[in-house]
Design a protein around this motif. Structure first.
Motif, PDB file in Angstrom:
ATOM      1  N   LEU A 150       7.515 -11.449 -19.428  1.00 31.30           N
ATOM      2  CA  LEU A 150       7.068 -12.497 -18.498  1.00 31.30           C
ATOM      3  C   LEU A 150       5.568 -12.751 -18.632  1.00 31.30           C
ATOM      4  CD1 LEU A 150       9.265 -11.507 -15.412  1.00 31.30           C
ATOM      5  CD2 LEU A 150       9.525 -13.567 -16.834  1.00 31.30           C
ATOM      6  N   LEU A 151       4.813 -11.703 -18.925  1.00 31.95           N
ATOM      7  CA  LEU A 151       3.371 -11.918 -19.113  1.00 31.95           C
ATOM      8  C   LEU A 151       3.108 -12.707 -20.399  1.00 31.95           C
ATOM      9  CD1 LEU A 151       0.437 -11.648 -18.402  1.00 31.95           C
ATOM     10  CD2 LEU A 151       0.474  -9.258 -19.154  1.00 31.95           C
ATOM     11  N   ALA A 152       3.861 -12.387 -21.459  1.00 33.88           N
ATOM     12  CA  ALA A 152       3.709 -13.160 -22.702  1.00 33.88           C
ATOM     13  C   ALA A 152       4.029 -14.639 -22.426  1.00 33.88           C
ATOM     14  CB  ALA A 152       4.615 -12.594 -23.793  1.00 33.88           C
ATOM     15  N   LEU A 153       5.055 -14.866 -21.614  1.00 29.34           N
ATOM     16  CA  LEU A 153       5.454 -16.238 -21.276  1.00 29.34           C
ATOM     17  C   LEU A 153       4.357 -16.940 -20.452  1.00 29.34           C
ATOM     18  CD1 LEU A 153       8.144 -17.754 -21.836  1.00 29.34           C
ATOM     19  CD2 LEU A 153       8.882 -17.089 -19.541  1.00 29.34           C
ATOM     20  N   ALA A 154       3.768 -16.207 -19.529  1.00 22.66           N
ATOM     21  CA  ALA A 154       2.696 -16.785 -18.701  1.00 22.66           C
ATOM     22  C   ALA A 154       1.492 -17.143 -19.581  1.00 22.66           C
ATOM     23  CB  ALA A 154       2.281 -15.792 -17.612  1.00 22.66           C
ATOM     24  N   LEU A 155       1.200 -16.305 -20.566  1.00 28.48           N
ATOM     25  CA  LEU A 155       0.077 -16.608 -21.468  1.00 28.48           C
ATOM     26  C   LEU A 155       0.393 -17.865 -22.280  1.00 28.48           C
ATOM     27  CD1 LEU A 155      -0.789 -12.966 -22.666  1.00 28.48           C
ATOM     28  CD2 LEU A 155      -2.198 -14.414 -21.178  1.00 28.48           C
ATOM     29  N   LYS A 156       1.656 -17.984 -22.713  1.00 28.72           N
ATOM     30  CA  LYS A 156       2.038 -19.195 -23.453  1.00 28.72           C
ATOM     31  C   LYS A 156       1.895 -20.435 -22.566  1.00 28.72           C
ATOM     32  CE  LYS A 156       5.993 -21.717 -25.346  1.00 28.72           C
ATOM     33  NZ  LYS A 156       5.277 -22.856 -25.851  1.00 28.72           N
ATOM     34  N   ALA A 157       2.280 -20.302 -21.312  1.00 26.42           N
ATOM     35  CA  ALA A 157       2.159 -21.441 -20.395  1.00 26.42           C
ATOM     36  C   ALA A 157       0.698 -21.869 -20.295  1.00 26.42           C
ATOM     37  CB  ALA A 157       2.724 -21.064 -19.024  1.00 26.42           C
ATOM     38  N   GLY A 158      -0.192 -20.890 -20.186  1.00 23.07           N
ATOM     39  CA  GLY A 158      -1.624 -21.189 -20.103  1.00 23.07           C
ATOM     40  C   GLY A 158      -2.137 -21.835 -21.378  1.00 23.07           C
ATOM     41  N   GLN A 159      -1.639 -21.335 -22.490  1.00 24.23           N
ATOM     42  CA  GLN A 159      -2.061 -21.873 -23.792  1.00 24.23           C
ATOM     43  C   GLN A 159      -1.565 -23.319 -23.954  1.00 24.23           C
ATOM     44  OE1 GLN A 159      -0.082 -20.081 -27.179  1.00 24.23           O
ATOM     45  NE2 GLN A 159      -2.016 -19.897 -28.282  1.00 24.23           N
ATOM     46  N   ASP A 160      -0.278 -23.543 -23.679  1.00 24.49           N
ATOM     47  CA  ASP A 160       0.297 -24.894 -23.807  1.00 24.49           C
ATOM     48  C   ASP A 160      -0.491 -25.902 -22.962  1.00 24.49           C
ATOM     49  OD1 ASP A 160       2.309 -23.877 -25.353  1.00 24.49           O
ATOM     50  OD2 ASP A 160       3.933 -24.170 -23.893  1.00 24.49           O
ATOM     51  N   ARG A 161      -0.859 -25.495 -21.776  1.00 24.91           N
ATOM     52  CA  ARG A 161      -1.512 -26.438 -20.857  1.00 24.91           C
ATOM     53  C   ARG A 161      -3.015 -26.489 -21.048  1.00 24.91           C
ATOM     54  NH1 ARG A 161       2.220 -27.848 -16.542  1.00 24.91           N
ATOM     55  NH2 ARG A 161       0.597 -27.961 -14.975  1.00 24.91           N
ATOM     56  N   LEU A 185      11.593  -8.293  -8.366  1.00 25.82           N
ATOM     57  CA  LEU A 185      10.189  -7.883  -8.213  1.00 25.82           C
ATOM     58  C   LEU A 185       9.392  -8.137  -9.493  1.00 25.82           C
ATOM     59  CD1 LEU A 185      10.830  -4.764  -5.992  1.00 25.82           C
ATOM     60  CD2 LEU A 185       9.867  -6.976  -5.307  1.00 25.82           C
ATOM     61  N   ALA A 186      10.068  -8.132 -10.643  1.00 29.30           N
ATOM     62  CA  ALA A 186       9.382  -8.537 -11.889  1.00 29.30           C
ATOM     63  C   ALA A 186       8.991 -10.017 -11.770  1.00 29.30           C
ATOM     64  CB  ALA A 186      10.287  -8.289 -13.096  1.00 29.30           C
ATOM     65  N   CYS A 187       9.894 -10.828 -11.219  1.00 25.27           N
ATOM     66  CA  CYS A 187       9.585 -12.264 -11.023  1.00 25.27           C
ATOM     67  C   CYS A 187       8.416 -12.426 -10.050  1.00 25.27           C
ATOM     68  CB  CYS A 187      10.799 -13.001 -10.459  1.00 25.27           C
ATOM     69  SG  CYS A 187      12.236 -13.007 -11.534  1.00 25.27           S
ATOM     70  N   ALA A 188       8.445 -11.641  -8.968  1.00 26.26           N
ATOM     71  CA  ALA A 188       7.384 -11.759  -7.953  1.00 26.26           C
ATOM     72  C   ALA A 188       6.021 -11.431  -8.567  1.00 26.26           C
ATOM     73  CB  ALA A 188       7.688 -10.832  -6.778  1.00 26.26           C
ATOM     74  N   THR A 189       5.988 -10.518  -9.513  1.00 28.25           N
ATOM     75  CA  THR A 189       4.732 -10.182 -10.194  1.00 28.25           C
ATOM     76  C   THR A 189       4.314 -11.334 -11.117  1.00 28.25           C
ATOM     77  OG1 THR A 189       5.533  -7.889 -10.219  1.00 28.25           O
ATOM     78  CG2 THR A 189       3.568  -8.374 -11.523  1.00 28.25           C
ATOM     79  N   ALA A 190       5.309 -11.865 -11.838  1.00 30.52           N
ATOM     80  CA  ALA A 190       5.010 -12.918 -12.818  1.00 30.52           C
ATOM     81  C   ALA A 190       4.454 -14.174 -12.159  1.00 30.52           C
ATOM     82  CB  ALA A 190       6.263 -13.244 -13.618  1.00 30.52           C
ATOM     83  N   LYS A 191       4.813 -14.406 -10.917  1.00 28.60           N
ATOM     84  CA  LYS A 191       4.280 -15.577 -10.191  1.00 28.60           C
ATOM     85  C   LYS A 191       2.743 -15.550 -10.205  1.00 28.60           C
ATOM     86  CE  LYS A 191       4.043 -17.282  -5.417  1.00 28.60           C
ATOM     87  NZ  LYS A 191       4.558 -18.644  -5.308  1.00 28.60           N
TER      88      LYS A 191
END
Ligand code: M6R
Length: 361
Positions: free
Chosen positions: A163-174, A58-64
């Protein structure tokens, strides 16, 4: 050892402001992100699969919701016991993320091995020396400290944080997240431990509501958008420790079936911060109320003012940015399960038939 609490679960719920502050400090600086250098460069990734079991799933489902929002990378979330027997399309530009508190869950480990040769493997674990951590290309620790209660609490909110920190990094990288937006999310992040403390202030109010819930045979949880996985988590936690049958639904799915279950004997918990989807969720809540359903609304003070009328009870959460709301609203979900179990007199820390770490298939 329980630090004055009756159960490890209560202690672990109460620890969240402190452990989350540690996790935040590890991954987020005063004004930016601080992920390890070997964290994947998300410009090189065009698909993400996230695999786990139970609460970690469910943590993964949120991170999506977060990864899609910030980085527009397609994310598929899967249950480890299903993933390991499928032939998931995996290419060199696929990142596979495995989330596990223990790092030893048999299905999650087998799922990792299933794709280890083909995909880049990132894991998010609590136990840093675990098998899943060791077999990953990179393991990000959640730093929740030892979790003893079978029901996962602080590990879930720490998983969400990483996972939220990772999602922010993904947004930053792209290049999809402006420096200004990133700064504002980072600033919000630093206020989270304080908000979690305020959310814990609802403890007594929730204990009173739980006395009533403990008499129910079935309970429904509703949520929309990123609150949907939190509704599922509320239902999982509740059935796990109170043995009351509970289901979580996306609010919009109500009229496609579950609304037939509504009657005064089935309490409905609605998780709805006053965000952009609030009106939609409230209209589903009114459909429940029109059919005699008893509603417990979990919202903030603006939401309570707007939609509290006619509900059986309102649990008021502090204001929070929409991004962080799932982490904050995990707290009332945990407290509802905990106090309902206490009111029923079940074994909160060692629920029947369950093990903390599921190391067999
Ligand atoms: O150790 P893991 O995170 O891999 O465990 C996964 C699930 O077994 C676990 O989250 C389980 O669902 C919890 N008991 C839920 O509270």
């Amino acid at each position: 050892e329980k630090g004055g609490h009756k159960h490890f679960m209560a202690k672990e719920i109460a620890e969240q402001p402190t452990v989350l502050a540690d996790t935040i400090k590890h991954y987020i600086t005063e004004n930016g992100l601080n992920l390890p250098d070997n964290t994947p460069d998300f410009t090189q990734i065009d698909r993400i699969v996230m695999v786990a079991c139970g609460t970690a799933y469910l943590a993964c489902a949120t991170a999506k919701y977060w990864i899609e929002r910030f980085a527009q990378i397609p994310v598929e979330v899967d249950i480890a016991s299903e993933f390991r027997y499928r032939s998931p399309p995996i290419g060199p530009r696929t990142l596979a993320i495995f989330v596990s508190q223990s790092g030893e869950t048999a299905d999650t480990l087998a799922a990792l091995r299933h794709v280890a040769e083909k995909a880049r493997i990132l894991s998010v674990v609590n136990v840093a020396e675990s098998s899943i951590a060791r077999e990953s290309d990179i393991a990000l620790p959640i730093l929740a400290g030892t979790e003893i209660g079978v029901a996962s609490t602080k590990a879930f909110t720490c998983q969400l944080t990483v996972l939220l920190a990772l999602a922010l990094k993904a947004g930053q990288d792209r290049g999809m997240l402006s420096a200004e937006d990133l700064r504002s999310h980072v600033a919000d992040f630093h206020t989270l431990p304080g908000r979690i403390s305020s959310a814990l202030g609802a403890n007594e109010a929730i204990a009173a509501i739980a006395k009533d819930l403990s008499k129910a045979r079935d309970i429904l949880f509703l949520g929309r958008g990123q609150m949907y996985p939190i509704a599922l988590e509320g239902a999982l936690k509740l059935k796990e420790i109170s043995y009351i049958h509970a289901e979580g639904y996306a609010s919009g799915e109500l009229k496609h079936g579950p609304i037939a279950l509504i009657d005064p004997a089935v309490p409905v918990i609605v998780m709805a911060p006053r965000d952009t989807l609030f009106d939609k969720t409230v209209s589903n809540m009114h459909e429940v109320m029109a059919r005699g359903g008893r509603v417990v609304l979990v919202t903030d003070s603006a939401g309570a003012k707007e939609a509290g009328d006619g509900t059986t009870a309102v649990i008021t959460m502090p204001e929070i940015s929409d991004l962080l709301a799932p982490i904050l609203y995990a707290i009332p979900a945990q407290l509802l399960a905990y106090h309902t179990a206490v009111a029923k007199g079940t074994d909160v820390d060692q629920p029947r038939n369950l093990a903390k770490s599921v190391t067999v298939e």
